[in-house]
Design an enzyme around this catalytic site. Structure first.
Site, PDB file in Angstrom:
ATOM      1  N   ASP A  34       9.451   2.441   1.644  1.00 40.40           N
ATOM      2  CA  ASP A  34       8.290   3.187   2.131  1.00 40.40           C
ATOM      3  C   ASP A  34       8.134   2.897   3.625  1.00 40.40           C
ATOM      4  O   ASP A  34       7.649   1.839   4.018  1.00 40.40           O
ATOM      5  CB  ASP A  34       7.044   2.756   1.332  1.00 40.40           C
ATOM      6  CG  ASP A  34       5.768   3.447   1.805  1.00 40.40           C
ATOM      7  OD1 ASP A  34       5.743   3.958   2.945  1.00 40.40           O
ATOM      8  OD2 ASP A  34       4.776   3.449   1.038  1.00 40.40           O
ATOM      9  N   PHE A  47       0.871  -1.182   0.000  1.00 45.65           N
ATOM     10  CA  PHE A  47       0.000   0.000   0.000  1.00 45.65           C
ATOM     11  C   PHE A  47       0.900   1.222   0.000  1.00 45.65           C
ATOM     12  O   PHE A  47       1.741   1.376   0.881  1.00 45.65           O
ATOM     13  CB  PHE A  47      -0.927   0.030   1.220  1.00 45.65           C
ATOM     14  CG  PHE A  47      -1.912   1.161   1.158  1.00 45.65           C
ATOM     15  CD1 PHE A  47      -3.153   0.995   0.536  1.00 45.65           C
ATOM     16  CD2 PHE A  47      -1.599   2.413   1.661  1.00 45.65           C
ATOM     17  CE1 PHE A  47      -4.050   2.056   0.429  1.00 45.65           C
ATOM     18  CE2 PHE A  47      -2.489   3.481   1.560  1.00 45.65           C
ATOM     19  CZ  PHE A  47      -3.718   3.289   0.943  1.00 45.65           C
ATOM     20  N   LYS A  62       2.901  10.007   8.456  1.00 45.71           N
ATOM     21  CA  LYS A  62       2.274   9.503   9.681  1.00 45.71           C
ATOM     22  C   LYS A  62       2.950  10.000  10.964  1.00 45.71           C
ATOM     23  O   LYS A  62       2.801  11.160  11.317  1.00 45.71           O
ATOM     24  CB  LYS A  62       2.203   7.975   9.619  1.00 45.71           C
ATOM     25  CG  LYS A  62       1.175   7.484   8.555  1.00 45.71           C
ATOM     26  CD  LYS A  62       0.909   6.010   8.685  1.00 45.71           C
ATOM     27  CE  LYS A  62      -0.057   5.477   7.655  1.00 45.71           C
ATOM     28  NZ  LYS A  62      -1.451   5.693   7.961  1.00 45.71           N
TER      29      LYS A  62
HETATM   30  C1  LIG Z   1       3.000   2.256   3.784  1.00 47.12           C
HETATM   31  C2  LIG Z   1       2.129   3.416   3.418  1.00 47.12           C
HETATM   32  N1  LIG Z   1       2.476   4.198   2.389  1.00 47.12           N
HETATM   33  C3  LIG Z   1       1.727   5.253   2.021  1.00 47.12           C
HETATM   34  C4  LIG Z   1       0.562   5.563   2.682  1.00 47.12           C
HETATM   35  C5  LIG Z   1      -0.260   6.747   2.253  1.00 47.12           C
HETATM   36  O1  LIG Z   1      -0.155   7.757   3.200  1.00 47.12           O
HETATM   37  P1  LIG Z   1      -1.223   8.947   3.245  1.00 47.12           P
HETATM   38  O2  LIG Z   1      -2.536   8.363   3.636  1.00 47.12           O
HETATM   39  O3  LIG Z   1      -0.665   9.893   4.282  1.00 47.12           O
HETATM   40  O4  LIG Z   1      -1.250   9.566   1.895  1.00 47.12           O
HETATM   41  C6  LIG Z   1       0.156   4.765   3.754  1.00 47.12           C
HETATM   42  C7  LIG Z   1      -1.110   5.036   4.454  1.00 47.12           C
HETATM   43  O5  LIG Z   1      -1.670   4.199   5.126  1.00 47.12           O
HETATM   44  C8  LIG Z   1       0.963   3.658   4.133  1.00 47.12           C
HETATM   45  O6  LIG Z   1       0.611   2.865   5.150  1.00 47.12           O
END
Ligand SMILES: Cc1ncc(COP(=O)(O)O)c(C=O)c1O
Length: 420
Positions: free
Chosen positions: A238, A152, A267
């Site tokens: 990520d 994700f 986050k």
């Molecule tokens: C691993 C990861 N990458 C990217 C994102 C996307 O982040 P945002 O919701 O702040 O755009 C998330 C959100 O849950 C995530 O868990």
């Protein structure tokens, strides 16, 4: 606060009215729970009707120092009385200190780009990877980006395409091109078969979050590093969910003993404020030159002042010690509950990023357990239909965690009773 008894959670008139308005006015892409959260302290939050909840979700891994942390409040107060916003046409002090801190602590980064969210940090990394390849003379067809099944990476058009879960793509086609999916996370042969001279980057989560709390197996990230080196591609990690202390070290990649080219953060970085960042190692640090990328709010002084306080505090050894101790306690308690209720196939994760996967007979019931938890005064998350996910604040106290676990035991008891 210390009463573990099941709650009744009657909605007051004001809560009911606000919920009705929220349901009427918001674009209906979310399904918020039947309560209005009002305030929080430490790892406890209260709704408008005075009900308390142990927060084992931290607003999806954001409030890693819980609620109303005094150091974050002080940072917010001080900076909010100085200057709120200038845009990136001007320097301000807090983002410079934050960049310096992240560079120092990451051990690999040379430069930082600030933005407002995880999706935006990954968008920056996608653009950086493409430009990195373009600068080396690669044609658009030679700039493929690979991600893993179950990953994700965000909801914008590019990051949702990068997210290798078809359910997030349905109805949004045509998707942007140049994204390839490796259908087996943690399978070295599968990724090896895909990487070639047309690969410009591999994106990977050290622990897949939304995909079910699945850690990269030991040595997997090192293998990706070697593959990227072989073809001149960037290894992009990520850490939007797994980073900033969540797994027991400030950066999750430290535990994999790998040097990334790019790390994306959001986050927990902002301690509750919307802050995202892309950390870039030497190899790609000069790729995004003036005019190639930007974000009006990126590096906002108020947000980054709070982020600096959050990162500085989370990096302290006592917080990391707490993550290890409370992570152990939480896992042990879930395993113990499982001997009683037999609902979980596996309890897994790292540090305070833990998932409990339901056995076949209860597949698809994670959301029901999460909702029942709320009614019993404990907030837990799901990761897909089969995994109950726990992401408590990293400074959760023993008393707060014990209370949350007492309530969660009641949840499983009530759930099991309702199924028999
Ligand atoms: C691993 C990861 N990458 C990217 C994102 C996307 O982040 P945002 O919701 O702040 O755009 C998330 C959100 O849950 C995530 O868990």
């Amino acid at each position: 606060m210390s009463d573990p008894a099941p709650k009744t959670h009657n909605l007051g008139a004001l809560s009911a009215e606000l919920i009705a308005k929220g349901r009427q006015y918001y674009v209906p892409n979310y399904k918020p729970r039947e309560m209005i959260l009002d305030h929080g302290k430490g790892s406890i939050v209260w709704d408008l009707d005075g009900n308390d909840y142990v927060d084992l979700g931290s607003g999806i891994a954001v409030c890693s120092l819980g609620h109303q942390d005094p150091d974050l409040l002080a940072a917010l107060d001080t900076q909010s009385r100085k200057i709120w916003h200038t845009s990136n046409i001007f320097f301000t002090e807090p983002p410079i200190h934050l960049a310096e801190t992240l560079i120092e602590k990451s051990g690999f980064a040379k430069r930082v780009f600030f933005c407002n969210s995880g999706g935006e940090a990954n968008e920056a990394a996608i653009k950086l990877a493409r430009k990195f390849a373009a600068d080396k003379g690669k044609t658009p067809e030679q700039r493929n980006i690979i991600s893993f099944n179950g990953s994700f990476h965000g909801r914008t058009m590019a990051t949702v395409t990068l997210t290798a879960q078809p359910k997030y793509h349905v109805g949004f086609e045509p998707m942007p091109g140049g994204f390839l999916y490796c259908d087996a996370f943690n399978d070295e042969a599968a990724i090896e078969a895909m990487v070639d001279e047309n690969t410009c980057a591999i994106f990977v989560e050290p622990v897949q979050g939304e995909g079910g709390v699945v850690p990269a197996k030991p040595g997997f990230l090192k293998h990706l590093r070697a593959l990227c080196d072989k073809v001149g591609a960037l290894l992009i990690i990520d850490e939007i969910q797994a980073g900033i202390g969540r797994t027991g070290s400030l950066f999750a990649f430290e535990q994999d003993e790998v040097v990334p080219d790019v790390v994306t953060l959001a986050k927990a970085l902002g301690g509750g404020m919307p802050v995202g960042a892309m950390l870039v190692g030497e190899k790609a640090s000069e790729v995004l030159q003036v005019g190639t990328h930007g974000s009006t709010f990126g590096g906002n002084p108020v947000m980054t002042a709070v982020a600096l306080a959050a990162v500085t505090k989370i990096a302290q050894p006592e917080i990391m010690k707490n993550v290890a101790e409370k992570g152990e306690k939480l896992r042990a308690a879930l395993e113990m509950l499982n001997t009683q209720f037999g609902l979980f196939k596996e309890v897994r994760g790292r540090g305070l990023m833990i998932g409990a996967e339901l056995v076949e007979a209860h597949a698809g019931k994670a959301a029901e357990i999460s909702e029942l938890s709320r009614k019993h005064g404990v907030l837990v998350l799901v990761a897909g239909p089969n995994v109950v996910r726990f992401l408590p604040p990293l400074n959760i106290t023993d008393a707060e965690l014990s209370l949350g676990l007492e309530r969660f035991a009641m949840v499983l008891s009530a759930y099991s009773g309702s199924q028999s």
